[in-house]
Enzyme design. Structure first.
Site, PDB file in Angstrom:
ATOM      1  CB  SER A 179       7.216   6.981  11.994  1.00 21.00           C
ATOM      2  OG  SER A 179       7.970   8.122  12.364  1.00 21.00           O
ATOM      3  CB  SER A 187       4.486   8.097  -3.606  1.00 18.45           C
ATOM      4  OG  SER A 187       5.156   9.267  -3.197  1.00 18.45           O
ATOM      5  N   GLY A 188       7.575   7.441  -3.048  1.00 20.34           N
ATOM      6  CA  GLY A 188       8.505   7.407  -1.919  1.00 20.34           C
ATOM      7  C   GLY A 188       9.018   6.014  -1.563  1.00 20.34           C
ATOM      8  CB  ILE A 189       9.310   4.396   1.781  1.00 20.18           C
ATOM      9  CG1 ILE A 189      10.206   5.464   2.412  1.00 20.18           C
ATOM     10  CG2 ILE A 189       9.624   3.011   2.345  1.00 20.18           C
ATOM     11  CD1 ILE A 189       9.878   5.777   3.878  1.00 20.18           C
ATOM     12  CB  THR A 220      -0.954   0.026   1.214  1.00 24.77           C
ATOM     13  OG1 THR A 220      -0.201   0.259   2.409  1.00 24.77           O
ATOM     14  CG2 THR A 220      -1.732  -1.276   1.354  1.00 24.77           C
ATOM     15  N   GLY A 221       0.434   2.286  -0.681  1.00 28.21           N
ATOM     16  CA  GLY A 221       1.300   3.452  -0.852  1.00 28.21           C
ATOM     17  C   GLY A 221       2.506   3.102  -1.714  1.00 28.21           C
ATOM     18  N   GLY A 222       2.292   2.220  -2.694  1.00 30.73           N
ATOM     19  CA  GLY A 222       3.405   1.751  -3.529  1.00 30.73           C
ATOM     20  C   GLY A 222       3.672   2.627  -4.732  1.00 30.73           C
ATOM     21  CE1 TYR A 234       3.017   9.698  10.406  1.00 31.82           C
ATOM     22  CE2 TYR A 234       4.933  10.052  11.795  1.00 31.82           C
ATOM     23  CZ  TYR A 234       4.365   9.536  10.634  1.00 31.82           C
ATOM     24  OH  TYR A 234       5.151   8.873   9.725  1.00 31.82           O
TER      25      TYR A 234
HETATM   26  P1  NAP Z   1       4.940   9.456   0.347  1.00 31.97           P
HETATM   27  O1  NAP Z   1       5.911   9.475  -0.773  1.00 31.97           O
HETATM   28  O2  NAP Z   1       4.046  10.604   0.566  1.00 31.97           O
HETATM   29  O3  NAP Z   1       4.105   8.114   0.249  1.00 31.97           O
HETATM   30  C1  NAP Z   1       2.930   7.914   0.983  1.00 31.97           C
HETATM   31  C2  NAP Z   1       2.130   6.909   0.217  1.00 31.97           C
HETATM   32  O4  NAP Z   1       0.932   6.619   0.943  1.00 31.97           O
HETATM   33  C3  NAP Z   1       1.700   7.427  -1.159  1.00 31.97           C
HETATM   34  O5  NAP Z   1       1.822   6.396  -2.091  1.00 31.97           O
HETATM   35  C4  NAP Z   1       0.240   7.778  -0.950  1.00 31.97           C
HETATM   36  O6  NAP Z   1      -0.533   7.653  -2.116  1.00 31.97           O
HETATM   37  C5  NAP Z   1      -0.159   6.721   0.047  1.00 31.97           C
HETATM   38  N1  NAP Z   1      -1.352   7.082   0.762  1.00 31.97           N
HETATM   39  C6  NAP Z   1      -1.509   8.048   1.702  1.00 31.97           C
HETATM   40  N2  NAP Z   1      -2.772   8.085   2.120  1.00 31.97           N
HETATM   41  C7  NAP Z   1      -3.432   7.125   1.421  1.00 31.97           C
HETATM   42  C8  NAP Z   1      -4.769   6.673   1.398  1.00 31.97           C
HETATM   43  N3  NAP Z   1      -5.709   7.227   2.177  1.00 31.97           N
HETATM   44  N4  NAP Z   1      -5.101   5.651   0.572  1.00 31.97           N
HETATM   45  C9  NAP Z   1      -4.168   5.095  -0.241  1.00 31.97           C
HETATM   46  N5  NAP Z   1      -2.881   5.478  -0.260  1.00 31.97           N
HETATM   47  C10 NAP Z   1      -2.529   6.488   0.563  1.00 31.97           C
HETATM   48  O7  NAP Z   1       5.715   9.282   1.727  1.00 31.97           O
HETATM   49  P2  NAP Z   1       6.757   8.200   2.290  1.00 31.97           P
HETATM   50  O8  NAP Z   1       7.743   8.975   3.047  1.00 31.97           O
HETATM   51  O9  NAP Z   1       7.187   7.264   1.242  1.00 31.97           O
HETATM   52  O10 NAP Z   1       5.824   7.455   3.340  1.00 31.97           O
HETATM   53  C11 NAP Z   1       5.677   6.046   3.388  1.00 31.97           C
HETATM   54  C12 NAP Z   1       5.461   5.623   4.832  1.00 31.97           C
HETATM   55  O11 NAP Z   1       6.639   5.941   5.584  1.00 31.97           O
HETATM   56  C13 NAP Z   1       4.297   6.332   5.537  1.00 31.97           C
HETATM   57  O12 NAP Z   1       3.601   5.389   6.325  1.00 31.97           O
HETATM   58  C14 NAP Z   1       4.994   7.336   6.426  1.00 31.97           C
HETATM   59  O13 NAP Z   1       4.238   7.647   7.563  1.00 31.97           O
HETATM   60  C15 NAP Z   1       6.273   6.594   6.777  1.00 31.97           C
HETATM   61  N6  NAP Z   1       7.381   7.437   7.219  1.00 31.97           N
HETATM   62  C16 NAP Z   1       7.992   8.300   6.365  1.00 31.97           C
HETATM   63  C17 NAP Z   1       9.048   9.075   6.838  1.00 31.97           C
HETATM   64  C18 NAP Z   1       9.760  10.068   5.963  1.00 31.97           C
HETATM   65  O14 NAP Z   1      10.533  10.876   6.485  1.00 31.97           O
HETATM   66  N7  NAP Z   1       9.587  10.049   4.658  1.00 31.97           N
HETATM   67  C19 NAP Z   1       9.469   8.951   8.163  1.00 31.97           C
HETATM   68  C20 NAP Z   1       8.826   8.049   8.999  1.00 31.97           C
HETATM   69  C21 NAP Z   1       7.782   7.285   8.509  1.00 31.97           C
HETATM   70  P3  NAP Z   1      -0.896   8.974  -2.946  1.00 31.97           P
HETATM   71  O15 NAP Z   1       0.428   9.629  -3.221  1.00 31.97           O
HETATM   72  O16 NAP Z   1      -1.580   8.469  -4.169  1.00 31.97           O
HETATM   73  O17 NAP Z   1      -1.775   9.791  -2.044  1.00 31.97           O
END
Ligand code: NAP
Length: 249
Positions: free
Chosen positions: A137, A16-18, A12-14, A150
């Site tokens: 996180s 974008s980003g991580i 899930t969330g595949g 959060y």
């Molecule tokens: P990201 O690039 O913003 O990716 C977030 C992903 O979650 C996106 O693919 C987004 O899809 C999806 N998403 C969010 N809400 C959604 C929903 N309601 N239904 C379906 N998809 C949803 O950020 P990321 O940094 O890779 O985050 C990935 C995970 O790592 C998250 O759980 C975040 O809390 C965690 N995290 C990140 C960091 C950091 O510094 N980057 C640090 C600690 C933890 P859309 O783009 O289509 O909305």
């Protein structure tokens, strides 16, 4: 030999980003990958990187009926799931006094409730000896300003992982948490860290993080690959922090 050859992974969330970096790493190791995200254009763009064996699904993880449609679609395309990575997440960082009920509910709906019901809906389709990875996180264990809601939404997920690691032991399904520290992904812009403040933000991060910089999505993907593959076959119930050491500060 590819490390995920013959495996099916759902992330899930595949798009974008991580999550996207992990989908790419899994596909490169031979997995057939299904990704879920909210934005059709981002899901389509991600699929272009993942090749013809990948599957995209557009949906909101907060909508619990979506998980049933998703699992049905994955069943029809791939037949089973070996790796489930609950990674979609959102953050609204603000002092507790400013938190509205709507913002509280939104974070728990996406970061917590969707993880619980996403995993429980997926379990009937999961093969024994599978791997579940929950993206939390460092905020789940480290106190940081403006992170109360959060942090709570992620700490709950860490508790799910510990419970499930024992609940699923008879099936040989391992359940682990991946806890990123600050990672350079699109979430930063979503948090309002615009391009013009990025240099100052990066400098602040470099000073705060023992390894001197923010993480990259591919570095988190390598850790996810470890948890997904047989390389971690004796690992369950852990919280793997990939954070440049910032949890220590
Ligand atoms: P990201 O690039 O913003 O990716 C977030 C992903 O979650 C996106 O693919 C987004 O899809 C999806 N998403 C969010 N809400 C959604 C929903 N309601 N239904 C379906 N998809 C949803 O950020 P990321 O940094 O890779 O985050 C990935 C995970 O790592 C998250 O759980 C975040 O809390 C965690 N995290 C990140 C960091 C950091 O510094 N980057 C640090 C600690 C933890 P859309 O783009 O289509 O909305």
């Amino acid at each position: 030999m590819q490390r995920l050859s013959g495996k099916v992974a759902l992330i899930t969330g595949g798009n974008s980003g991580i999550g996207l970096a992990t989908a790419q790493a899994f596909a490169a190791e031979g997995a057939r990958v299904a990704i879920v995200g909210r934005r059709q254009d981002a899901v389509d763009a991600a699929l272009a990187h993942l090749g013809p064996d990948a599957m995209g699904f557009v949906g909101d993880v907060a909508d619990l009926s979506m998980h049933e449609r998703l699992i049905e679609a994955v069943k029809n395309r791939f037949g089973a799931i070996d790796i489930y990575m609950a990674n979609a997440g959102t953050a609204i960082l603000e002092p507790s006094a400013a938190v509205t009920v709507d913002n509280f509910d939104l974070q728990f709906a996406i970061n917590t409730r969707a993880v619980f019901f996403g995993v429980t809906r997926a379990l009937p389709l999961m093969r024994d000896k599978g791997s579940i990875i929950l993206t939390s996180s460092i905020a789940g264990t480290k106190v940081m300003d403006n992170h109360a809601v959060y942090a709570g939404s992620k700490a709950a997920v860490e508790a799910f992982a510990r419970s499930w690691a024992l609940e699923l032991k008879a099936r040989g399904i391992r359940v682990n948490v991946l806890s990123p520290g600050p990672v350079d992904t699109p979430i930063l812009a979503k948090l309002g860290i615009s391009d013009d403040v990025r240099p100052a933000f990066d400098k602040e991060m470099a000073a705060a993080i023992p390894l001197g910089r923010m993480g990259r999505p591919d570095e988190l993907a390598k850790a996810a690959l470890f948890l997904a593959s047989d390389d971690s076959m004796y690992v369950t119930g852990v919280n793997l922090k990939v954070d440049g050491g910032i949890s220590l500060t």
